[in-house]
Design an enzyme around this catalytic site. Structure first.
Site, PDB file in Angstrom:
ATOM      1  N   ASP A  69       0.988  -1.233   0.048  1.00 50.17           N
ATOM      2  CA  ASP A  69       0.129  -0.129  -0.107  1.00 50.17           C
ATOM      3  C   ASP A  69       0.926   1.168  -0.117  1.00 50.17           C
ATOM      4  OD1 ASP A  69       0.280   1.101   3.123  1.00 50.17           O
ATOM      5  OD2 ASP A  69       0.211  -1.206   3.110  1.00 50.17           O
ATOM      6  N   GLU A 149      28.183 -16.998 -18.427  1.00 46.28           N
ATOM      7  CA  GLU A 149      27.044 -16.186 -17.634  1.00 46.28           C
ATOM      8  C   GLU A 149      27.705 -15.355 -16.556  1.00 46.28           C
ATOM      9  OE1 GLU A 149      23.349 -19.534 -17.802  1.00 46.28           O
ATOM     10  OE2 GLU A 149      25.143 -19.804 -16.361  1.00 46.28           O
TER      11      GLU A 149
END
Length: 263
Positions: A69, A149
């Site tokens: 919120d 990677e």
């Protein structure tokens, strides 16, 4: 614990929603106050913690307790957007979140594949591009990455450090709708129109198809812009009215990342 070490970041998980709630401190006709009182109590606790440790970044969590919120952002300026870290799914999650919250508030990470929730395999670069539309980070075992990677991680972190101020302080534009379109493309434009970063993914490759294009926004029509790594120069008017061609999709979930700077 916070006093015991040089702690700068706390991930505050909310993995348990309030269910079967009841409190002995209130009579039967006031039990409905309990969820509201819980939120006020949580705010009070965070008020004490953030006042005592102003340098600590507290990251909230949207799951379980629904702690995403606007009031929570006062204490937790960064909130974990979802445990669903699948890059394809994230284009929809972050698209919807962007209507209410700034990009800088969105916790977003590169995770391993197959994804733990969908089983989907997406390219490493695509996962990074998607995670850059937020806080950007990694949630995987670096020891299991290949040398290629690991090199990609180094380069991606360098990219985010270079683009970070633009991503978090620029104007955010949704250039396509991932709910309905064949690609998810968004952009971050400098407040003064001096640069723009266009990122996203093309969902699926198709044979013998025309390359898609998107019209950019937030540029100065009369200025000229060069696509990084090329000699291609466009006017702002051309990029906004005619658009820019997206790369050819090669395999599913092709990443898109183009940076234009004012000449």
């Amino acid at each position: 614990v916070l006093h015991s070490a040089d702690i700068s970041y706390v991930k505050w998980d909310m993995n348990r929603s309030i269910s079967d709630w009841y409190t002995q401190t209130l009579p039967a006709d006031r039990q409905g106050e309990m969820p509201h009182r819980y939120v006020l109590g949580l705010y009070a606790l965070l008020e004490r913690l953030t006042a005592a440790f102003p340098e600590v970044l507290f990251e909230g969590c949207s799951g379980g307790g629904g702690r995403f919120d606007a009031g929570m952002l006062y204490y937790c300026p960064q909130i974990w957007c979802s445990d669903d870290t699948d890059a394809r799914e994230r284009t929809k999650i972050q698209y919807g979140t962007s209507f209410f919250y700034p990009v800088s508030a969105v916790g977003s990470h590169v995770s391993t594949v197959p994804n733990h929730q969908t089983g989907r395999i997406t390219p490493f670069e695509t996962r990074a591009v998607t995670a850059m539309a937020g806080s950007f980070g990694y949630e995987l075992d670096l020891n299991l990455l290949s040398d290629a990677e690991k090199q990609a991680v180094t380069e991606q972190i360098q990219q985010f450090k270079a683009y970070g101020p633009l991503i978090h302080n620029g104007r955010y534009y949704r250039l396509t709708n991932p709910m309905t379109d064949a690609e998810a493309i968004w952009a971050f434009a400098a407040q003064d129109g001096s640069e723009i970063l266009v990122q996203g993914m093309i969902f699926h490759a198709e044979a013998n198809t025309l390359r898609h294009q998107v019209k950019l926004r937030g540029l100065c029509a009369e200025k000229q812009y060069r696509l990084d790594g090329t000699e291609q120069v466009y006017t702002g008017a051309a990029l906004m009215a005619g658009g820019v061609l997206l790369p050819k999709a090669w395999g599913d979930y092709t990443p898109v990342s183009m940076h234009f700077t004012e000449v």
